[in-house]
Structure formats: structure tokens, C-alpha cells
Design an enzyme around this catalytic site. Sequence first.
Site, PDB file in Angstrom:
ATOM      1  N   ASP A   2       0.823  -1.187   0.000  1.00  0.00           N
ATOM      2  CA  ASP A   2       0.000   0.000   0.000  1.00  0.00           C
ATOM      3  C   ASP A   2       0.861   1.242   0.000  1.00  0.00           C
ATOM      4  O   ASP A   2       1.757   1.383   0.809  1.00  0.00           O
ATOM      5  CB  ASP A   2      -0.885   0.039   1.248  1.00  0.00           C
ATOM      6  N   ILE A 155       3.447  -2.608   3.455  1.00  0.00           N
ATOM      7  CA  ILE A 155       2.723  -3.827   3.153  1.00  0.00           C
ATOM      8  C   ILE A 155       1.955  -4.217   4.404  1.00  0.00           C
ATOM      9  O   ILE A 155       2.303  -3.829   5.518  1.00  0.00           O
ATOM     10  CB  ILE A 155       3.654  -4.963   2.679  1.00  0.00           C
ATOM     11  N   ASP A 156       0.878  -4.967   4.208  1.00  0.00           N
ATOM     12  CA  ASP A 156      -0.005  -5.303   5.319  1.00  0.00           C
ATOM     13  C   ASP A 156       0.739  -6.015   6.442  1.00  0.00           C
ATOM     14  O   ASP A 156       1.742  -6.710   6.209  1.00  0.00           O
ATOM     15  CB  ASP A 156      -1.138  -6.216   4.836  1.00  0.00           C
ATOM     16  N   LYS A 157       0.235  -5.873   7.634  1.00  0.00           N
ATOM     17  CA  LYS A 157       0.814  -6.511   8.809  1.00  0.00           C
ATOM     18  C   LYS A 157       1.071  -7.996   8.571  1.00  0.00           C
ATOM     19  O   LYS A 157       2.137  -8.524   8.899  1.00  0.00           O
ATOM     20  CB  LYS A 157      -0.125  -6.326  10.000  1.00  0.00           C
TER      21      LYS A 157
END
EC number: 5.4.99.-
Length: 343
Positions: A2, A155-157
Site C-alpha cells: 500500500d 505492506i499489510d501486517k
Amino acid sequence: MDDLDDALSEGLDPAAGAERPVVAAPEDAGERLDRVLARHLADLSRTRIKRLITEGQVALDGRVVGDAAQRVNAGDAFVVSVPAPEPAAPVPEDLPLAIAFEDAHLVVIDKPAGLVVHPAPGHAGGTLVNALLYHCGDTLSGIGGVKRPGIVHRIDKDTSGLLVVAKSDAAHKGLAAQFADHGRTGPLERAYLAFVWGVPETRGSVDAPIDRHPTHRQKMTVRQSGRHAITHWELVETYPGTDGAPLASLVRCRLETGRTHQIRVHMAHIGHPLLGDEVYGQGFRTKAARLPQAARDTLARLGRQALHAERLGFAHPVTGKPLSFDSALPEDLAALRDALSAT
């Protein structure tokens, strides 16, 4: 995966950063200002309101009111300004970092699943930013602000893999420009490995706008009101179920844009949600029962979406030298691949 303009809501007080109008009712006449405002603004404590008054954040007919004990007349129209809270500065923490590359201008991190990139409600510490502050000291770029120093993208967790962090302001500006261009005219390259349900075509693209879900605010969805988003994929390999028919696949996704949860949303949109994705793949839970037992058990232990940022390439923002990095599947996804491939 993201970009910063796609970061999810920080979960701040919805009143923050807003002007709140209050008109005194007849029953308010003669009462103290702080008591009247506390009655009308139930989401703010009386202590908070008194502080706003003393700080000059309350006005009557355009004039600042600084006395909490001032008596109110019926029909008085007040405006209460509630400033946005100042973010707390993250504390440096000695956390392990897998560094793929580092120089005076930037650092490339191979992020493990479970590590949050920057502080947010519920994750004030233990984030990548906390670790970077310890590792880099004061050398991180300040352009990202106090909560996101040096962060150019995220980037996502629960997604593992590569991301780059700026250590100098010059690097931050140069990297931000490349990510804003999404590789259309430059060398930026982002590739992800994703384990998905079903078998998509050999290759293809999803061109579908992404927006926040109208009712589930922590979830994204394809909507015409959303922002332009394109994901390209190619099929890497397929995996059979217990009946021998293809049940799941490994695909390589390349991003042409960088929206929140883009790969997860786009692959679910075309009927191939990611394995282990509890947000966008709930309707496919029953498919797990058709996996071989070893694959079923491995997936149950995974505890996250099966997504890994495999490749990151860009031009060095200061020297212009092309840089490219690859990250092998982490242990949990390698185990899933082995279990899915076993016959």
C-alpha cells in the site's frame, strides 16, 4: 503493498480536527459554560472542554470565550474547535531486522509476517518504525512525519516480504516519485507470490477501482466510486484436492497501482481469494476440507493470508543505479507450498 495515501484509518477520535456547533437550550440559561458544553458534547469530558476553553478553542458570535464559568443565555451559539491530537513520537526499540540492503540513503527490509509497519491505535510499539528508529537513529527521513519517518510505502501486517525505507530526505522524495509513477515510465517493479483458491487463467489483469467498503470501514471493495487499480497475474503452479482435481494455485502478481489490500481485493473479485484470508476469503473456508490432510493442517496453522512480497526493484533515488531484490518464501509459506504440492 500500500502506498501511503492508501493507509487505513488511524482510528482517531472522530471529533478531532472538527468544529462543533452548540446552541444553548432554554434549560441551559444561567448555567456555567463548561457544564452546558459537556451536556451537549457527550463524547468530550468536562475536563477536556475546560481545557479547550482555556486554550481559546471556544467562540461565541465569533469572539473567543476564555472563562469556563461564564454564564450562558438561551440561544447562545457557540463553536467548539477540537484540534486533531498530536501523534506521540515512537520510541526506538531493539527489534530484529532482516536487512537486504543498506547505504547512507535507504534501507531495504525483508519484513516478517505479523510486523506492523508504523504505529497506529492498538500498535503503539513493536512496529517496523520503532525498530528503524533504534537501528538508524536520527538518520531516517523526516518527510513521513513523526509516526512514519522514512516510510515511502507499506505492506499489510500479515503480508511478508520486501519494502524500502528512506534514510535521507532526498531519497524519500526520489522514491516517492517512483512509487507515485507506479513503474509506468520508470524501473519500479513490485511482484508478489499469492496462494489462491481455484485456478485462474495462465495470465491476466484486473482493472477495477477500489474503495472503502460502505459498511465495513476496515475493509476495501471494488466500487465504481473507488480509485483506479490494476493488478496483473501469471499462473505459477496448481495444486490438486483429494479428488485429484485442481483446487488451489500459486500466482505471481505485479502491481500497476498501490491501493490498500489491492491483491487481496482483486483476486477475490475474480473468484480466486487468497488462502488464509479471513477478510476477503470467508466464503471459501469449505474448500479447505477438500485439501489433503497435510495441506489442511498446514493452512490451519498459517494464521494469515498467503501473500509474500517477492521482488522489489527501483532506481536508487540518489545515484540512479538500478537495484533489484528478491525474497524467498518464508518458512510458513514454503511449508504450505510443500504440503500443497505433495501427492
